[in-house]
Scaffold this active site. Sequence first.
Site, PDB file in Angstrom:
ATOM      1  N   GLY A  14     -18.493  21.863  21.884  1.00  0.00           N
ATOM      2  CA  GLY A  14     -19.355  22.578  22.620  1.00  0.00           C
ATOM      3  C   GLY A  14     -18.727  22.903  24.200  1.00  0.00           C
ATOM      4  O   GLY A  14     -19.114  22.793  25.147  1.00  0.00           O
ATOM      5  N   TYR A 157     -37.888  14.639  27.670  1.00  0.00           N
ATOM      6  CA  TYR A 157     -37.639  15.278  26.469  1.00  0.00           C
ATOM      7  C   TYR A 157     -37.434  14.225  25.254  1.00  0.00           C
ATOM      8  O   TYR A 157     -36.415  13.585  25.077  1.00  0.00           O
ATOM      9  CB  TYR A 157     -35.928  15.593  26.723  1.00  0.00           C
TER      10      TYR A 157
END
Length: 252
Positions: A14, A157
């Site tokens: 990433g 989340y």
Amino acid sequence: MARHKIARAVLVTGSGSGIGAAIVRRLAAPGVGILIHARHNRAGCERVAKEAASKGAKTRIALADLGKPGSGENLVKAAAKAFGRLDVLISNAGFPSRRVIGEMKRDELDRIYGVMLRGFFDLATASLPHLKKSRDGRVVTISSHNAHVFRSDYLVYPGSGAIKAGVEAMTRAFAVQMAPLGVTVNSVVPGLIRKHEGPQFLSEREWRELAKKIPLGRVGRADEVAALVAFLCSRDAGYITGQCIHINGGFI
């Protein structure tokens, strides 16, 4: 730079943008080989590779979806083939999900799990034989404050927070396993971080409002997270392992 001159090889997942890109920039140096990864952001990877090369690092780019079986193993193979070794694994790839329970679908949760937790598992498994041969093996996972902060006045989340908590647990377990080999394994837990300039998922007003909740009075920067990761990858951090280190401006 010839392969035999690579003194340390690094894989950062990433790393085409954000924190991952900042980590590459921080670790880039002569004698360092870095495999830069993204799912599909080749343009971002190329920009990061150019910056790293300007600091003397040798770079390679690999695009892969870590949610797909075999991707983690293939990334490790690519790094080892390019540089002849793998000494440092930085598991950073992931994405947040803001959907609450009742809105989130099962396939979305499976997707988060596949990329972040199973993805780290695959990378760690494939990296084992290389880390065992490394003089200063290092593994760092990037977690999130979303696994720790649950407040009615803040973003929650459920999916990605739960998966990141799992990543931290697996990190600590792997640290115990690798300790006899001198390989350190730690997790960095960023707070509210502005990963890059320009458009983001929050408006400027939202950034300012959230900054008021942080004791230091501001959001963090990607390069600050990268500095912590770089320290954990250094020889000076050789006695630090099995830790989840928060970098959050005091936000709890």
